[in-house]
Design an enzyme around this catalytic site. Structure first.
Site, PDB file in Angstrom:
ATOM      1  N   ALA A   1       0.496  -1.245  -0.141  1.00 27.39           N
ATOM      2  CA  ALA A   1      -0.200   0.151   0.056  1.00 27.39           C
ATOM      3  C   ALA A   1       0.808   0.945   0.036  1.00 27.39           C
ATOM      4  O   ALA A   1       0.237   2.136  -0.207  1.00 27.39           O
ATOM      5  CB  ALA A   1      -1.031   0.337   1.142  1.00 27.39           C
ATOM      6  N   THR A   2       1.499   1.336   0.590  1.00 34.54           N
ATOM      7  CA  THR A   2       3.199   2.363   0.875  1.00 34.54           C
ATOM      8  C   THR A   2       3.170   2.930  -0.912  1.00 34.54           C
ATOM      9  O   THR A   2       2.938   3.969  -0.859  1.00 34.54           O
ATOM     10  CB  THR A   2       4.616   2.099   1.237  1.00 34.54           C
ATOM     11  OG1 THR A   2       3.927   1.738   2.735  1.00 34.54           O
ATOM     12  CG2 THR A   2       5.422   3.216   0.676  1.00 34.54           C
TER      13      THR A   2
ATOM     14  N   ASN B   1      -5.049   4.168  10.963  1.00 37.21           N
ATOM     15  CA  ASN B   1      -4.514   2.993  11.527  1.00 37.21           C
ATOM     16  C   ASN B   1      -4.004   3.344  12.791  1.00 37.21           C
ATOM     17  O   ASN B   1      -3.239   2.235  13.579  1.00 37.21           O
ATOM     18  CB  ASN B   1      -3.125   2.774  10.803  1.00 37.21           C
ATOM     19  CG  ASN B   1      -2.384   3.764  10.637  1.00 37.21           C
ATOM     20  OD1 ASN B   1      -2.973   5.286  10.688  1.00 37.21           O
ATOM     21  ND2 ASN B   1      -1.370   4.009  10.073  1.00 37.21           N
TER      22      ASN B   1
ATOM     23  N   GLN C   1      -6.852  -0.476   6.005  1.00 40.32           N
ATOM     24  CA  GLN C   1      -7.232  -0.644   7.459  1.00 40.32           C
ATOM     25  C   GLN C   1      -8.840  -1.361   7.302  1.00 40.32           C
ATOM     26  O   GLN C   1      -9.158  -1.781   8.437  1.00 40.32           O
ATOM     27  CB  GLN C   1      -6.907   0.212   9.198  1.00 40.32           C
ATOM     28  CG  GLN C   1      -5.129   0.315   9.047  1.00 40.32           C
ATOM     29  CD  GLN C   1      -4.652  -0.744   9.401  1.00 40.32           C
ATOM     30  OE1 GLN C   1      -5.577  -1.868   9.933  1.00 40.32           O
ATOM     31  NE2 GLN C   1      -3.636  -0.850   9.587  1.00 40.32           N
TER      32      GLN C   1
ATOM     33  N   SER D   1      -3.593  -3.666   0.770  1.00 36.28           N
ATOM     34  CA  SER D   1      -2.287  -4.372   1.015  1.00 36.28           C
ATOM     35  C   SER D   1      -2.694  -5.869   1.530  1.00 36.28           C
ATOM     36  O   SER D   1      -3.402  -5.518   2.308  1.00 36.28           O
ATOM     37  CB  SER D   1      -1.074  -3.544   2.494  1.00 36.28           C
ATOM     38  OG  SER D   1      -0.247  -4.399   2.258  1.00 36.28           O
TER      39      SER D   1
ATOM     40  N   HIS E   1      -0.525  -7.686   3.416  1.00 35.98           N
ATOM     41  CA  HIS E   1      -0.089  -8.221   4.338  1.00 35.98           C
ATOM     42  C   HIS E   1      -0.806  -7.869   6.115  1.00 35.98           C
ATOM     43  O   HIS E   1      -0.693  -8.470   7.215  1.00 35.98           O
ATOM     44  CB  HIS E   1       1.292  -8.012   4.874  1.00 35.98           C
ATOM     45  CG  HIS E   1       1.513  -6.681   5.541  1.00 35.98           C
ATOM     46  ND1 HIS E   1       2.271  -6.063   6.966  1.00 35.98           N
ATOM     47  CD2 HIS E   1       1.798  -5.789   4.538  1.00 35.98           C
ATOM     48  CE1 HIS E   1       2.137  -5.159   6.858  1.00 35.98           C
ATOM     49  NE2 HIS E   1       1.910  -4.681   5.190  1.00 35.98           N
TER      50      HIS E   1
ATOM     51  N   THR F   1       8.849  -6.568 -13.630  1.00 42.08           N
ATOM     52  CA  THR F   1       8.716  -8.281 -14.002  1.00 42.08           C
ATOM     53  C   THR F   1       7.899  -8.641 -12.839  1.00 42.08           C
ATOM     54  O   THR F   1       8.145  -7.674 -11.735  1.00 42.08           O
ATOM     55  CB  THR F   1       9.730  -8.795 -13.932  1.00 42.08           C
ATOM     56  OG1 THR F   1      10.381  -8.725 -14.883  1.00 42.08           O
ATOM     57  CG2 THR F   1       8.806  -9.698 -13.915  1.00 42.08           C
TER      58      THR F   1
ATOM     59  N   CYS G   1       5.181   2.666  11.107  1.00 43.11           N
ATOM     60  CA  CYS G   1       5.734   3.436   9.714  1.00 43.11           C
ATOM     61  C   CYS G   1       6.879   5.141  10.692  1.00 43.11           C
ATOM     62  O   CYS G   1       7.370   5.218   9.752  1.00 43.11           O
ATOM     63  CB  CYS G   1       5.508   3.718   8.812  1.00 43.11           C
ATOM     64  SG  CYS G   1       4.871   2.584   7.888  1.00 43.11           S
TER      65      CYS G   1
END
Ligand code: PLP
Length: 385
Positions: free
Chosen positions: A77-78, A158, A187, A205, A207, A243, A330
Site C-alpha cells: 500500500a505504500t 491506523n 485498515q 495491502s 499483509h 517484472t 512506519c
C-alpha cells in the site's frame, strides 16, 4: 486459523502486520517452485503464469465491483498510495495545483503530499479532525476550490481506528468539485464493509489481511488521468513497470477471498475481545481511551496510561512476550508523538502514555486476560515512580 507464533507469545499488533493464513502459505509453497518463468514471456511457461495473474486480477476486480483493467498490482500500500497520489497529481496539474488530505493519514500518504508540496509547488490543505479523529464532511466541503484536483482520505485510521465517513466525503467531492477522490483502504478491508461509490482510486495491502508482505493493489478507475510512477515496461497495462511479482499477485485473490468470506465471523470474535478489554480497562483510574466509542474499527483500541510512559509499558509488556505498539509502525523509530493523537489535541500525558492494541481473529480471550493482568501489574510497578 492455526497458531503460528510461539505459544507463550501474545501478539497484539495486527494493525502493523498479520500472520499468513495457512491456506495462503500452502498455495505459496505449491506455486513458487513451478511458476518461476517471467509472466511477460510469450512461451507457454510465461503465458501460463500470466493467465493466473489475470484470473487473480479479475477475481479482485469482481470483489470491488470494477473492471479488471482498473486493478494494478503493487509491492504494497505504500507504493499504491505513492503511485496514486503522485500519478493523479502530475497528470492533472494543468487543471489546478490544489490538493487535499487530512492531518491523520499514514506516512505514505502524508509523505506523498509533502513531496508534491515541497518539490513540485502543489498547494496542500491538511484537514483538521474532531476530538474523535474524524474528518467532518462540512470541513472538506469548505476546503474544496475550483483548482482542487485530488482529495485523499483514509477509510479507517491506523492509530485509533476511527472510521471516516467515506461515503459522504466522496459524494461531497463529486458534487462540489472536479477533483478525484482517493481512499487508503488498508485498515478497512476485511474489517468493515468497504463502499467504493464515488471513489476514484483506492489502496490495499495483503499483509494486513493475513496475506504475504510485498503485495498490494491499487484500484484506479479507467477515466482517471494518471502518470505512472514506475516507468519502463508494458506490465500492469503500462501503469507499473517491472517484472511482476507473479506469485504474490496470484495469491492476492485468495487472500482477499478468505478475508471477505471470514469477515463477519472475524468481526464478531474480535468485537467480543475488544469489549472484554474495554470492560476491564474502564475500571482502571489511570487508563483513558483514545479510540472513539462509536464509529471505530473493532480491531483497534488505542489507550493512554496516564502514569506510565508508552516506552516503559511497551518494554514491560515485551519482557512478558506481549507485543503492542505505541503508534504507527512506519513512524515508530521517531521520538515524535503520534501525529494522529497530536492532531486530536490530546494533552502531553495522553501523548506520552499511548498504546495501540491491534486485535486479530487469532487472538483468544485467555490472551486478552493475560495482557490485562500484565498491564495492571505494570501500572502497579511503574505507576508510583
Ligand atoms: C493506513 C495504512 N496505509 C498504508 C500502509 C502501508 O502499507 P504497506 O505496509 O503495504 O506498505 C499501512 C501500513 O501500516 C497503513 O496502516
Amino acid at each position: 486459523m492455526r497458531r503460528v507464533q510461539p505459544a507463550e507469545e501474545i501478539y497484539l499488533d495486527h494493525v502493523s502486520s498479520t500472520p499468513v493464513h495457512p491456506e495462503v502459505l500452502k498455495t505459496l509453497g505449491e506455486l513458487l517452485p513451478i511458476h518461476y518463468a517471467n509472466s511477460d514471456a510469450i512461451h507457454s511457461a510465461g503465458t501460463r503464469i500470466n493467465q493466473l495473474i489475470q484470473r487473480s486480477r479479475s477475481v479482485i476486480a469482481a470483489a470491488f465491483g470494477v473492471s479488471a483493467e482498473e486493478i494494478v498490482f503493487t509491492s504494497g500500500a505504500t507504493e499504491a498510495n505513492n503511485a496514486i497520489i503522485k500519478g493523479i497529481a502530475f497528470a492533472n496539474a494543468h487543471k489546478g495545483k490544489h490538493i487535499i488530505t487530512s492531518s491523520v493519514e499514514h506516512a505514505s500518504v502524508y509523505g506523498s503530499f509533502e513531496f508534491l508540496e515541497n518539490e513540485f509547488g502543489f498547494e496542500v490543505t491538511y484537514l483538521p479532525v474532531d476530538q474523535d479523529g474524524r474528518i467532518l464532511p462540512e470541513v472538506l466541503k469548505n476546503a474544496l476550490r475550483p483548482d482542487t484536483i485530488l482529495v485523499s482520505i483514509m477509510y479507517v485510521n491506523n492509530e485509533i481506528g476511527t472510521i471516516m465517513p467515506i461515503h459522504d466525503l466522496a459524494k461531497i467531492v463529486k458534487e462540489n468539485s472536479r477533483a478525484y477522490f482517493h481512499a487508503d483502504c488498508v485498515q478497512a478491508l476485511g474489517k468493515i464493509p468497504v463502499d467504493l461509490e464515488n471513489v476514484d482510486a483506492a489502496s490495499f495491502s495483503a499483509h494486513k489481511i493475513n496475506g504475504v508482505k510485498g503485495s498490494g493493489v491499487m484500484l484506479k478507475r479507467a477515466n482517471v488521468p494518471f502518470l505512472p510512477l514506475i516507468s519502463g515496461g508494458q506490465q500492469e497495462m503500462g501503469m507499473r513497470g517491472g517484472t511482476p511479482n507473479a506469485i504474490v499477485n496470484i495469491l492476492f485473490a485468495k487472500t482477499l477471498r478468505l478475508a471477505l468470506e471470514g469477515e463477519a465471523e472475524h468481526i464478531h470474535h474480535v468485537r467480543a475481545l475488544k469489549q472484554r478489554l474495554i470492560d476491564r480497562l474502564s475500571t482502571l483510574e489511570s487508563i483513558v481511551f483514545n479510540s472513539p466509542s462509536e464509529g471505530c474499527s473493532d480491531f483497534i483500541l488505542n489507550i493512554s496510561c496516564l502514569c506510565v510512559p508508552s516506552e516503559v509499558m511497551m518494554n514491560w509488556l515485551n519482557q512478558h512476550s506481549i507485543f503492542v505498539s505505541a503508534q504507527s509502525t512506519c513512524s515508530s523509530k521517531t521520538k515524535q508523538p503520534s501525529h494522529t493523537l497530536s492532531a486530536m489535541h490530546l494533552n502531553q500525558k495522553r501523548l506520552d502514555g499511548s498504546l495501540r492494541i491491534g486485535l486479530g481473529y487469532t487472538n483468544t480471550t485467555a490472551e486478552i486476560d493475560r495482557f490485562l493482568d500484565v498491564l495492571e501489574e505494570g501500572i502497579t510497578t511503574y505507576g508510583k515512580l
